[in-house]
Design a protein around this motif. Structure first.
Motif, PDB file in Angstrom:
ATOM      1  N   TYR A  96       2.724   1.933  -3.728  1.00  0.00           N
ATOM      2  CA  TYR A  96       1.822   2.123  -4.697  1.00  0.00           C
ATOM      3  C   TYR A  96       1.174   3.300  -4.171  1.00  0.00           C
ATOM      4  N   LYS A 130       0.705  -0.932  -0.071  1.00  0.00           N
ATOM      5  CA  LYS A 130      -0.003   0.312   0.341  1.00  0.00           C
ATOM      6  C   LYS A 130       0.899   1.077   0.288  1.00  0.00           C
ATOM      7  N   SER A 131       1.830   1.509   0.700  1.00  0.00           N
ATOM      8  CA  SER A 131       2.964   2.539   0.977  1.00  0.00           C
ATOM      9  C   SER A 131       3.401   2.228  -0.046  1.00  0.00           C
ATOM     10  N   CYS A 165       4.832  -1.456  -7.312  1.00  0.00           N
ATOM     11  CA  CYS A 165       4.635  -3.247  -7.082  1.00  0.00           C
ATOM     12  C   CYS A 165       5.340  -3.732  -7.745  1.00  0.00           C
TER      13      CYS A 165
END
Length: 310
Positions: free
Chosen positions: A262, A259-260, A270
């Motif tokens: 992305y 998530k970070s 990713c």
């Protein structure tokens, strides 16, 4: 010989597959790990692409730089492949109730492959942690000289001393996810590609059957490898970061890490290392499958009765 009684021979054939895979694929893996380590960080060295990274390694360290961490990789991959191919073959045989007699059966292939992947993740995690930490400390590394390891054994010992026995299994959950999903995708793709290629080439003469088998092995193994890594590369990126980050309290949740990444670099972040991973996936997995099938044949393991020429 009873085709269902291959026993230990499945594991020996898997061992040969692992050796073939490391020899063929380790240089590409070194490039992938360096890209994942450095190009996902907010600061530090950035490589333009896989070719630039490989050129830098050759320029600063020579060919041996591409095989950095290969010792632990050989040990890990040998045991890993022996187990995963052996467990897959034996479990699939059990679930099918005998050797293949028709179309591939996903209900046997998927659980057998995922189970094999889950088991080998416990061996693969420590060996990959050592391999990754060795790979990221090359001449271009931001790792301080005082924190570098002289070899894989020192790396393992220092990790256990500073982080405890659980430290060597850092990234274990992410490795388990990657291996379970990855092996399910790999073996499903391999079995279906192999099945359909053999059907199309069924009329090949007995003189050329060995060449056909090698060709089918190359295509089915190579495509299986590409499908596998296309599916699990984000998990692999997260695993590399978890295993190479020096902070002990850094999150080990792969989804938070992704998530970070992305949020900072988008989907491309990713899939950092996609180039060398895909370039490596085809020849490394093709070599593994050819070595596996050839070893199985030499050991007298009978498989896939529906493919045998009449």
């Amino acid at each position: 010989m009873d085709p269902g009684s291959s026993g230990y021979k499945d594991y020996v054939a898997g061992l040969m597959a692992g050796i073939a895979m490391v020899i063929t694929g380790h240089p590409f893996d070194t490039v992938k790990v360096k890209l994942q380590k450095h190009n996902t960080e907010a600061r530090g060295i950035k490589y333009n692409n896989g070719l630039h990274c490989a050129a830098r390694i050759l320029q600063t360290e020579g060919v041996k730089g591409l095989y950095r961490g290969a010792t632990s990789s050989f040990i890990g991959m040998a045991f890993e492949s022996s187990l995963v191919f052996g467990i897959y073959s034996q479990t699939k045989l059990l679930l099918q109730g005998g050797p293949d007699g028709g179309k591939p059966q996903p209900r046997a292939i998927v659980p057998s492959a995922a189970f094999g992947g889950a088991i080998i993740s416990f061996i693969l995690c420590p060996s990959e942690l050592v391999k990754c930490r060795m790979q990221v400390q090359g001449a271009d590394s931001v790792v301080p000289s005082s924190s570098r390891y002289s070899g894989p054994l020192e790396c393992a010992v220092k990790t256990v001393k500073s982080e405890g026995i659980t430290g060597i299994f850092r990234g274990g959950f992410t490795t388990l996810l990657r291996e379970s999903l990855g092996n399910a995708v790999f073996f499903t793709t391999y079995e279906y590609v192999r099945y359909h290629l053999h059907l199309r080439l069924k009329g090949a003469s007995s003189e050329s059957s060995h060449l056909v088998d090698v060709g089918v092995g190359i295509m089915s193994g190579g495509l299986g490898g590409i499908a596998c890594w296309s599916a699990v590369l984000p998990l692999d990126v997260a695993k590399t970061i978890i295993q190479t980050t020096p902070e002990k309290n850094h999150t080990r949740n792969p989804f938070l890490i992704l998530k970070s990444i992305y949020g900072r670099s988008g989907l491309r972040g990713c899939y950092t290392g996609l180039g060398p991973t895909i370039v490596r996936a085809f020849p490394a997995n093709a070599a593994a499958i050819v070595a596996w099938e050839l070893s199985a044949k030499l050991l007298g393991i009978k498989r896939d009765l529906n493919y045998q020429q009449t």
